[in-house]
Write a protein that holds these residues in place. Structure first.
Motif: not given
Length: 532
Positions: A217, A275, A278, A280-284, A286
């Motif tokens: 991203e 984690k 990840e 995918s940023v949504r699974n990392r 935050q």
């Protein structure tokens, strides 16, 4: 030597007292103040140099950062100027943190842009790994415990670093603390060049980051706070393997870095790193707080006290680093209120009570056979090792306390879970409390003289007016604890974690504090918060 900052100069090295460059004729003293000594590094958007500030007494060292736009078109210069001002404002906003270089000056000269920063003496993490070999799981956890609170602070200032990597993390020689450098990537960068294969920061008209360290991203020009979490995860993989991202394979279907077969870590740390990395940023994770919370699920501080396991190509070896005495784990709990009783009066009262209870103990039949020896601990003071003959479980101790008993001297209380218990004004003299969980407990005005509290969990405990003369607190977790007016003379505090602890009016020496872990949240005996 004096060094010429003209980007087109063919021979920038000059004699130390030269006024102008012998090769290109450029003036060498920048802004009639800064004498550039030598280059420190070349990045994707400019270069850094070591310099002396002749405008200050003693001519202290500083770092000159020169931003060199890749083109001379008006719009390129304008965007470079905006970039330059943005970095200066960022450093000015967050540079009051002890793990971030301070901004000293910034200016434009002959269409060249300059930042003057505090010079951080020390080795980068990249240099440390090359010199000492890879880190063990303990070493990586120690690293995370130092850098995550800093990352949390930076994100709270609404700043995304966007270029976290081993080359941008320096272990400061002065106090062995980790310092994050190079905030030139905090916003859109400007360049007309392609990415560099050498691992330098890559620049486009909008995206910034080091290939492999920057998540998808971020390279797609949509960085978020979690982007720094990903880069930090990649840094951990480097610390565990000494391999940069370009040396690792990637899953062609998912784009995930294939690192797990190269490291030997616990399932717990493996899950945390997985984690952090990840795609995918949504699974990392935050935020840095989420990573800290995940790490604290496992009581890993016990292993930190054992030192870092450093592996090299010549084999494996263990050595204890001074890192353990200088890490900074941020406490999430503020210190409690400070009492006003004098230390001397408290100490005298506790000594009197201890003498009375010890004398009474000679006549009371607790069924104990006491054998006492003295050993010298790691800070030179003597700690009494008492063999105790009576062991209590958690329920037995709490029941006895509720019935009015306050004397548990010489008892074996190792490994008990006393979290949140009210045990104020209790005599634990010469007791064994190793790895005992006393987190959040009320231990106000209690006597721990000559007690063994190695690796005990005293996080957020009320220890105001407590007596610790000759106590062994090596490796104990005292984060956020209230130690106001506590008597800690002659206590062994090697590796004890005092981050966020309140030491107002405590009886403790500078030598003892130097052996313990403190941070900018620690309240010193003088009542002031900070590292010094």
């Amino acid at each position: 030597m004096s060094y010429c900052l003209n980007p087109t100069c063919s021979n920038p090295e000059n004699l130390v007292y030269s006024q102008r460059c012998q090769s290109c004729g450029s003036q060498l003293l920048l802004r009639d103040r800064y004498q550039v000594i030598k280059p420190l590094g070349q990045g994707g958007f400019g270069a850094t140099f070591l310099a002396n500030d002749q405008g200050l007494p003693g001519e202290p060292s500083c770092v000159i950062k020169q931003l060199r736009p890749s083109g001379s078109a008006p719009h390129v210069l304008q965007m470079a100027r905006e970039l330059f001002e943005r970095e200066a404002k960022t450093l000015g906003k967050i540079g009051n943190h002890p793990q971030v270089p301070r901004l000293l000056d910034y200016f434009e000269d002959h269409e060249q842009f300059y930042l003057v920063q505090e010079y951080i003496s020390g080795d980068t993490l990249q240099e440390e790994v090359k010199l000492n070999g890879i880190l063990s799981e303990t070493g990586v956890k120690q690293f995370l415990s130092e850098i995550l609170p800093l990352l949390q602070y930076i994100h709270e200032q609404k700043v995304i670093h966007r270029d976290i990597k081993p080359a941008n993390l320096i272990r400061r020689t002065q106090d062995a603390r980790m310092v994050l450098i190079d905030f030139g990537a905090v916003k859109n960068q400007i360049s007309q060049s392609a990415t560099s294969p050498s691992g330098q920061t890559a620049l486009t008209a909008y995206a910034i980051g080091t290939p492999g360290f920057a998540p998808p991203e971020q390279m797609a020009m949509r960085p978020v706070y979690a982007s720094d979490i990903y880069a930090l995860g990649v840094t951990c993989i480097y610390l565990l393997t000494s391999k940069t991202p370009k040396d690792l394979d990637y899953n062609p279907n998912t784009g995930e870095m294939m690192w797990e077969q190269l490291v030997q870590v616990s399932d717990h740390l493996g899950n945390v790193l997985r984690k952090m990395l990840e795609v995918s940023v949504r699974n990392r994770y935050q935020s840095a707080v989420e990573v800290l919370r995940a790490l604290e699920i496992e009581p890993y501080l016990d292993s930190l006290a054992k030192g870092l396991l450093i592996k090299s190509d010549n084999g494996s070896k263990e050595r204890t680093h001074n890192y353990l005495e200088n890490s900074a784990v941020l406490s999430n709990h503020p210190s409690t209120a400070v009492t006003s009783a004098g230390v001397a009066q408290v100490a005298a009262a506790i000594r009197a009570r201890r003498a009375k209870t010890e004398a009474a103990g000679l006549h009371q039949g607790f069924g104990m056979a006491k054998s006492t020896t003295f050993t010298s601990n790691s800070n030179g003071s003597q700690v009494q090792n008492s063999k105790v003959g009576r062991k209590l479980d958690t329920q037995g101790l709490l029941t006895a306390y509720l019935k009015g008993r306050r004397d548990f001297a010489l008892h074996n209380l190792n490994l008990l879970n006393l979290q949140g218990a009210d045990l104020s004004q209790t005599n634990f003299h010469s007791a064994q409390l190793q790895k005992t969980n006393l987190q959040g407990a009320n231990l106000h005005n209690s006597d721990f003289g000559r007690a063994s509290l190695t690796r005990a969990n005293l996080k957020d405990a009320n220890l105001s007016k407590a007596y610790f003369n000759h106590a062994d607190l090596e490796g104990a977790d005292l984060r956020g604890a209230d130690l106001s007016n506590a008597y800690l003379s002659n206590a062994n505090l090697r590796g004890a974690n005092l981050c966020g602890a309140n030491l107002t009016s405590a009886k403790i020496s500078d030598e003892q504090l130097a052996l313990a872990k403190t941070n900018w949240m620690t309240v010193r005996p003088n009542g002031k918060r900070g590292l010094l």
